[in-house]
Scaffold this active site. Structure first.
Site, PDB file in Angstrom:
ATOM      1  N   GLY A  45      67.987 103.183 -20.837  1.00  0.00           N
ATOM      2  CA  GLY A  45      67.267 104.368 -20.370  1.00  0.00           C
ATOM      3  C   GLY A  45      65.808 104.083 -20.051  1.00  0.00           C
ATOM      4  N   ILE A  56      62.707 104.969 -21.478  1.00  0.00           N
ATOM      5  CA  ILE A  56      61.771 104.421 -22.471  1.00  0.00           C
ATOM      6  C   ILE A  56      62.346 103.141 -23.087  1.00  0.00           C
ATOM      7  CG2 ILE A  56      60.437 104.931 -24.554  1.00  0.00           C
ATOM      8  CD1 ILE A  56      60.764 107.942 -23.840  1.00  0.00           C
ATOM      9  N   SER A  98      59.816 113.601 -31.028  1.00  0.00           N
ATOM     10  CA  SER A  98      59.107 114.243 -29.929  1.00  0.00           C
ATOM     11  C   SER A  98      58.104 115.252 -30.460  1.00  0.00           C
ATOM     12  CB  SER A  98      60.145 114.962 -29.054  1.00  0.00           C
ATOM     13  OG  SER A  98      59.509 115.861 -28.189  1.00  0.00           O
ATOM     14  N   TYR A 113      67.717 121.090 -28.075  1.00  0.00           N
ATOM     15  CA  TYR A 113      67.248 119.701 -28.005  1.00  0.00           C
ATOM     16  C   TYR A 113      66.178 119.462 -29.071  1.00  0.00           C
ATOM     17  CZ  TYR A 113      64.348 115.774 -26.575  1.00  0.00           C
ATOM     18  OH  TYR A 113      63.598 114.623 -26.593  1.00  0.00           O
ATOM     19  N   LYS A 137      65.948 116.899 -32.684  1.00  0.00           N
ATOM     20  CA  LYS A 137      64.899 115.957 -33.109  1.00  0.00           C
ATOM     21  C   LYS A 137      64.401 116.347 -34.502  1.00  0.00           C
ATOM     22  CE  LYS A 137      65.034 113.435 -29.516  1.00  0.00           C
ATOM     23  NZ  LYS A 137      65.627 112.098 -29.654  1.00  0.00           N
TER      24      LYS A 137
HETATM   25  P1  NAD Z   1      67.035 108.377 -21.135  1.00  0.00           P
HETATM   26  O1  NAD Z   1      68.068 109.412 -20.904  1.00  0.00           O
HETATM   27  O2  NAD Z   1      66.486 107.643 -19.973  1.00  0.00           O
HETATM   28  O3  NAD Z   1      67.568 107.306 -22.205  1.00  0.00           O
HETATM   29  C1  NAD Z   1      68.487 107.652 -23.210  1.00  0.00           C
HETATM   30  C2  NAD Z   1      69.632 106.644 -23.131  1.00  0.00           C
HETATM   31  O4  NAD Z   1      70.589 106.928 -24.142  1.00  0.00           O
HETATM   32  C3  NAD Z   1      70.359 106.681 -21.791  1.00  0.00           C
HETATM   33  O5  NAD Z   1      70.425 105.366 -21.287  1.00  0.00           O
HETATM   34  C4  NAD Z   1      71.750 107.209 -22.146  1.00  0.00           C
HETATM   35  O6  NAD Z   1      72.747 106.675 -21.306  1.00  0.00           O
HETATM   36  C5  NAD Z   1      71.882 106.780 -23.590  1.00  0.00           C
HETATM   37  N1  NAD Z   1      72.792 107.600 -24.411  1.00  0.00           N
HETATM   38  C6  NAD Z   1      72.816 108.950 -24.502  1.00  0.00           C
HETATM   39  N2  NAD Z   1      73.783 109.329 -25.360  1.00  0.00           N
HETATM   40  C7  NAD Z   1      74.358 108.187 -25.841  1.00  0.00           C
HETATM   41  C8  NAD Z   1      75.403 107.920 -26.752  1.00  0.00           C
HETATM   42  N3  NAD Z   1      76.075 108.900 -27.359  1.00  0.00           N
HETATM   43  N4  NAD Z   1      75.722 106.632 -27.014  1.00  0.00           N
HETATM   44  C9  NAD Z   1      75.058 105.624 -26.403  1.00  0.00           C
HETATM   45  N5  NAD Z   1      74.077 105.819 -25.508  1.00  0.00           N
HETATM   46  C10 NAD Z   1      73.735 107.093 -25.232  1.00  0.00           C
HETATM   47  O7  NAD Z   1      65.853 109.067 -21.963  1.00  0.00           O
HETATM   48  P2  NAD Z   1      64.418 108.514 -22.346  1.00  0.00           P
HETATM   49  O8  NAD Z   1      63.422 109.323 -21.627  1.00  0.00           O
HETATM   50  O9  NAD Z   1      64.390 107.039 -22.237  1.00  0.00           O
HETATM   51  O10 NAD Z   1      64.369 108.955 -23.872  1.00  0.00           O
HETATM   52  C11 NAD Z   1      64.696 108.070 -24.927  1.00  0.00           C
HETATM   53  C12 NAD Z   1      64.605 108.830 -26.230  1.00  0.00           C
HETATM   54  O11 NAD Z   1      63.289 109.367 -26.371  1.00  0.00           O
HETATM   55  C13 NAD Z   1      65.563 110.027 -26.303  1.00  0.00           C
HETATM   56  O12 NAD Z   1      66.046 110.123 -27.622  1.00  0.00           O
HETATM   57  C14 NAD Z   1      64.663 111.201 -25.986  1.00  0.00           C
HETATM   58  O13 NAD Z   1      65.123 112.397 -26.553  1.00  0.00           O
HETATM   59  C15 NAD Z   1      63.356 110.754 -26.620  1.00  0.00           C
HETATM   60  N6  NAD Z   1      62.174 111.398 -26.033  1.00  0.00           N
HETATM   61  C16 NAD Z   1      61.980 111.353 -24.679  1.00  0.00           C
HETATM   62  C17 NAD Z   1      60.875 111.990 -24.116  1.00  0.00           C
HETATM   63  C18 NAD Z   1      60.660 111.989 -22.628  1.00  0.00           C
HETATM   64  O14 NAD Z   1      59.886 112.822 -22.136  1.00  0.00           O
HETATM   65  N7  NAD Z   1      61.272 111.091 -21.859  1.00  0.00           N
HETATM   66  C19 NAD Z   1      59.951 112.670 -24.937  1.00  0.00           C
HETATM   67  C20 NAD Z   1      60.179 112.676 -26.326  1.00  0.00           C
HETATM   68  C21 NAD Z   1      61.293 112.034 -26.866  1.00  0.00           C
END
Ligand code: NAD
Ligand code: UDP
Length: 336
Positions: free
Chosen positions: A10, A12, A124, A149, A153
């Site tokens: 993903g 991050i 988050s 969501y 968290k």
């Molecule tokens: P993203 O969707 O790009 O990455 C998440 C990854 O997890 C994806 O590649 C997805 O395919 C994988 N995934 C989801 N469910 C899964 C499962 N059951 N088994 C295996 N893989 C699974 O999101 P991101 O922006 O990279 O966020 C990463 C983390 O950071 C997440 O937990 C998100 O909630 C948290 N977060 C993101 C933000 C933001 O603004 N991007 C802010 C705060 C927290």
């Protein structure tokens, strides 16, 4: 260290893996690719010149996770995997609780069975609910979340804290991200949302690249200098480096440690749009819409604790964030 990265394909996760490898760690990814593409991992390999094993395993699948850890004994896990769309969590709450909570519980149990008791969790700023004041410090109470969501968290943080309380040999770092934007300066990896973006920066870049007609700004009547919402945008590469620093805390047996990862600076929607236009020489047409339900006027971090305890501080400013977001989008108009 050898790190199991869930959700490593993903946005991050992929940026964090680049920084982990640069810092000398080795990485294995489990990602069910529900919101990502395996090409992201190929691009990470291209940037780092290192091969990164990717297993298309769901974190809710114990047998698959166990096989990965049998093959690759890990020292720590960085847990990014999860669903992250606020709007979708309102319409599909059970899917969100299943993926993010059942998934985390299952992951913990497989880690414990493999004696991996070090975990960094992607939390988050949403767990603060509607913050009473900004800058938000870590000792501000967790609030009432405005969507499922956010509750996932909130609950996952509690589960991990209780886990440590029951068995202090677990080291747990909870990282509360503010608003990650930007992309790796190579332009090879970046944010690649499915469908209509919910977040501001990917919407702006899709307008800039001609995929969307104009930006919709949700409210210009907030009690802020220009009336639009203020957030703490942080470059994803800075955020990624925060995870490398968090591993150092784990090595020092930190117990449960909690950090805000932000810049400490608030930026309004209009400021971000104007900076994007100035830095990249593109025009972003916009219309003002009513406020979006659940949005707060102002939310930015006090990142001082991470600086004092981890020696981590965001280095990039809004200009670099705008430059790198656009560099990624214009070089990859269709994503991966
Ligand atoms: P993203 O969707 O790009 O990455 C998440 C990854 O997890 C994806 O590649 C997805 O395919 C994988 N995934 C989801 N469910 C899964 C499962 N059951 N088994 C295996 N893989 C699974 O999101 P991101 O922006 O990279 O966020 C990463 C983390 O950071 C997440 O937990 C998100 O909630 C948290 N977060 C993101 C933000 C933001 O603004 N991007 C802010 C705060 C927290
Ligand atoms: N925003 C906006 N138009 C959009 C998306 C977001 O005006 O298409 C605003 C939103 O109201 C908030 C800021 O941009 O003030 C950041 O929103 P985002 O969804 O990116 O992050 P979060 O709400 O999680 O802070």
């Amino acid at each position: 260290m050898k790190i199991l990265v869930t959700g490593g394909a993903g946005y991050i996760g992929s940026h964090t893996i680049v920084e982990l490898i640069k810092a000398g760690h080795s990485v294995i990814i489990t990602d069910n690719l529900c919101n990502s593409h395996k090409n992201a991992v190929a691009r990470v390999e291209q940037i780092t010149g290192t091969s990164v094993p990717l297993y298309a395993a769901d974190i809710r699948d114990s047998a698959a996770l166990s096989r990965v850890l049998d093959e690759h004994p890990a020292d720590a896990c960085i847990h990014f995997a999860g669903l992250k769309s606020v709007g979708e969590s309102n319409s599909h709450p059970c899917e969100y609780y299943d993926n993010n909570i059942s998934g985390t519980l299952n992951l913990i149990s497989v880690l414990r069975a493999h004696n991996v008791k070090n975990i960094i969790f992607s939390s988050s700023a949403t767990v603060y609910g509607i913050p009473e004041k900004s800058p938000v410090t870590e000792d501000c109470p967790k609030g009432i979340c405005t969507n499922p969501y956010g509750w996932t968290k909130w609950m996952a943080e509690q589960i991990l804290t209780d886990l440590h309380n029951a068995d202090p040999s677990w080291n747990i770092v909870l990282l509360r991200y503010f608003n990650p934007i930007g992309a790796h300066p190579s332009g090879l990896i970046g944010e690649n949302p499915n469908g209509i973006p919910n977040n501001l920066m990917p919407y702006i870049t899709q307008v800039a690249v001609g995929k969307r007609e104009c930006l919709h700004i949700f409210g210009n009547d907030y009690d802020t200098p220009d009336g639009t919402g203020v957030r703490d945008y942080i470059h994803v590469v800075d955020l990624a480096r925060g995870h490398v620093k968090a591993l150092e805390a784990i090595k020092r047996n930190c117990g449960v440690a909690l950090y805000n990862l932000g810049t400490g600076k608030g930026c309004s929607v209009l400021e971000l749009v104007k900076t994007f236009e100035a830095v990249n020489h593109v025009h972003i047409p916009y219309v003002i819409e009513p406020r979006r339900a659940g949005d707060v006027a102002v939310c930015y971090s006090d990142p001082g604790k991470a600086e004092r305890e981890l020696g981590w501080k965001a280095e990039y400013g809004i200009e670099e964030m705008c430059r790198d977001s656009w560099n990624w989008q214009k070089n990859n108009p269709q994503g991966y």
